[in-house]
Design an enzyme around this catalytic site. Structure first.
Site, mmCIF file in Angstrom:
data_model
loop_
_atom_site.group_PDB
_atom_site.id
_atom_site.type_symbol
_atom_site.label_atom_id
_atom_site.label_comp_id
_atom_site.label_asym_id
_atom_site.label_seq_id
_atom_site.Cartn_x
_atom_site.Cartn_y
_atom_site.Cartn_z
ATOM 1 N N HIS A 237 0.865 -1.187 0.000
ATOM 2 C CA HIS A 237 0.000 0.000 0.000
ATOM 3 C C HIS A 237 0.895 1.227 0.000
ATOM 4 O O HIS A 237 2.089 1.140 0.325
ATOM 5 C CB HIS A 237 -0.908 -0.017 1.239
ATOM 6 C CG HIS A 237 -0.165 -0.275 2.525
ATOM 7 N ND1 HIS A 237 0.497 0.705 3.200
ATOM 8 C CD2 HIS A 237 0.067 -1.420 3.229
ATOM 9 C CE1 HIS A 237 1.081 0.181 4.269
ATOM 10 N NE2 HIS A 237 0.849 -1.119 4.304
ATOM 11 N N HIS B 210 -1.519 3.507 5.950
ATOM 12 C CA HIS B 210 -2.175 3.158 4.688
ATOM 13 C C HIS B 210 -2.470 4.512 4.052
ATOM 14 O O HIS B 210 -3.514 5.111 4.290
ATOM 15 C CB HIS B 210 -3.444 2.345 4.927
ATOM 16 C CG HIS B 210 -3.142 0.989 5.501
ATOM 17 N ND1 HIS B 210 -4.080 0.163 6.041
ATOM 18 C CD2 HIS B 210 -1.969 0.307 5.601
ATOM 19 C CE1 HIS B 210 -3.510 -0.953 6.454
ATOM 20 N NE2 HIS B 210 -2.223 -0.885 6.200
ATOM 21 N N TYR C 68 0.513 -17.521 5.508
ATOM 22 C CA TYR C 68 -0.020 -17.829 6.848
ATOM 23 C C TYR C 68 -0.728 -19.170 6.780
ATOM 24 O O TYR C 68 -1.695 -19.321 6.032
ATOM 25 C CB TYR C 68 -0.997 -16.737 7.298
ATOM 26 C CG TYR C 68 -0.445 -15.345 7.064
ATOM 27 C CD1 TYR C 68 0.384 -14.741 8.009
ATOM 28 C CD2 TYR C 68 -0.688 -14.682 5.860
ATOM 29 C CE1 TYR C 68 0.932 -13.485 7.760
ATOM 30 C CE2 TYR C 68 -0.139 -13.426 5.611
ATOM 31 C CZ TYR C 68 0.672 -12.838 6.568
ATOM 32 O OH TYR C 68 1.218 -11.607 6.317
HETATM 33 N N1 GLY Z 1 1.015 -2.524 9.589
HETATM 34 C C1 GLY Z 1 -0.073 -2.554 8.702
HETATM 35 C C2 GLY Z 1 0.265 -3.086 7.384
HETATM 36 O O1 GLY Z 1 1.269 -3.752 7.245
HETATM 37 O O2 GLY Z 1 -0.394 -2.815 6.417
HETATM 38 MN MN MN Z 2 1.914 -2.493 5.535
#
Ligand code: GLY
Ligand code: MN
Ligand code: MN
Length: 435
Positions: A351, A358, A385
């Site tokens: 992102h 974000h 995961y």
């Molecule tokens: N820490 C939130 C993410 O990795 O998008």
């Molecule tokens: Mn991130």
């Protein structure tokens, strides 16, 4: 530190885009109550911060584009010695005028009386509705008033246009000073991750490691950009795990997703490493796969490449590897086309990153992935995961959650990894943890 000149340049640019017949209104974030009369630490609204660098609540910027340079007004709290005894110094109108480099400053208590006047003569208001319903109502009420017969003598705005399109497009492209702040943020986070690796050992609690991260951030006068994720063993498979209160067991991995905030700018970094300092065979295989996927994806962060190519590359490498390791069955084409990889590769590969973790900015233009350009900063964060409940895969893989996340700036040449200071090969991690 971002200099007043840069804030002024941003405002000028925004006013130029908005045009002479408009007025732009941007409001500060409100203070937030945590419980009863305790407040959360104050965090300024990122749009307001971007345009003013002013870090107080109860403030509002009004920008009036004009032919040469626009006129900028800041409304803010007036100084109040009684209140300052409890909460510390406030800038007041004189302080805000200087700090922001505005043309005029007024007490926020005069906003309702002054703002309608400032709207006269303008055809449209650039303002983001929806953040504060009370103020939205006030603004709409004034506009209705202007439309009524008695006020017809004024040229008055009859349109509210979302500000975020222009403003967020500006925020997407980072200046050199912004990249410098983001590098500092990444350096502090790097130091926090490395200390976490160094103190980690079986028998500690996730909370001990969480505390170590905060210790490093705070010592460097940074905040945590978000609540760190410190997930031992299968907790790493809970994507937004922030409880951080379990024992760290010998033989498990630990996933840490933690970023600092420096001068408002976030870093966002994930490392996964063995609690006892030594990867098992299966952990090493899966880790090396995630890392290979990340490195190939970072290689795609180049000017002119579509944004989605970064994700597609990471997914292809990860899927190929999962088939080789026997985690996924069937052919690569089938696994990609039918999205079998989504059983274990559940999120996007990154992102935008900036004042918000974000960060703002469109990912698509006219329905197509946008192309990477110089000044954009993004995360590259593939993850696999395999929950303990995944009975379709061999037992050795169950309970493993691995993500590797770095912050990458698009430059004219190759990508610049802002978080390159943290070791991430299995050998380097093991060597650091053995010290
Ligand atoms: N820490 C939130 C993410 O990795 O998008
Ligand atoms: Mn991130
Ligand atoms: Mn993250």
């Amino acid at each position: 530190m971002i200099k007043p000149k840069e804030f002024a340049k941003r405002r000028d640019h925004l006013m130029e885009m908005a045009g002479d017949d408009s007025v732009i209104i941007v409001r500060s974030a409100a203070e937030k109550i945590r419980n009863n009369d305790s407040r959360y630490p104050y965090r300024q609204d990122s749009d307001f911060m971007y345009l003013s660098g002013f870090n107080e609540p109860d403030a509002m910027l009004v920008m009036l584009p004009q032919e040469k340079s626009g006129h900028v007004i800041i409304f803010c709290r007036e100084r109040d010695p009684q209140r300052e005894m409890w909460d510390g110094l406030m800038a007041g109108t004189a302080g805000a005028l200087e700090h922001v480099g505005a043309d005029e400053a007024f007490p926020i208590s005069e906003m309702k009386q002054r703002l309608p006047e400032l709207l006269h003569g303008r055809e449209r208001i650039y303002y983001d509705l929806g953040k504060d319903p009370d103020f939205d109502q006030l603004l709409i009420g004034w506009m209705n008033d202007f439309r009524s017969e008695t006020r017809k003598k004024f040229l008055a705005p009859d349109e509210i246009v979302a500000l975020n399109h222009n403003l967020h497009e500006m925020r997407l492209f980072k200046s050199r000073t912004e990249i410098t702040a983001m590098k500092k943020s990444a350096r502090v986070a790097a130091s926090a991750h490395q200390s976490a690796m160094q103190i980690c050992k079986p028998g500690l609690n996730e909370a001990d490691v969480h505390a170590e991260l905060l210790h490093t951030f705070t010592r460097h006068q940074c905040e945590a950009a978000y609540i760190p994720i410190v997930g031992g063993g299968a907790n790493a498979c809970v994507l937004h795990y922030i409880t951080n209160r379990d024992l760290l067991n010998d033989g498990d991995l630990l996933l840490i997703d933690a970023g600092a905030e420096y001068d408002g700018y976030a870093s966002d970094i994930t490392r996964t490493f063995p609690v006892n300092g030594k990867f098992t065979g299966a952990q090493r295989d899966l880790y090396q796969l995630v890392l290979a996927s990340q490195l190939e994806a970072i290689d795609e962060v180049r000017c002119g490449n579509p944004w989605e190519q970064v994700h597609e590359t990471a997914v292809r490498v990860a899927t190929e590897g999962m088939i080789e390791l026997g985690i996924l069955k069937g052919s690569l084409e089938e696994a990609l086309e039918e999205e079998h990889f989504k059983d274990y590769y559940v999120h996007n590969t990154g992102h935008w990153l900036g004042l918000d973790v974000h960060d703002v900015g469109e990912y698509e233009i006219d329905g197509h992935s946008r192309v990477l350009e110089v000044g954009m900063v993004l995360t590259v964060e593939p993850g696999i995961y395999i929950p303990e409940s995944a009975t379709a895969v061999d037992e050795v893989w169950r309970g493993l959650g691995i993500r590797v996340e770095d912050d990458v700036a698009v430059t004219k040449d190759t990508a610049e990894v802002l978080s390159a200071d943290i070791c991430k090969t299995t050998d380097d991690i093991e060597a650091l943890m053995a010290l």
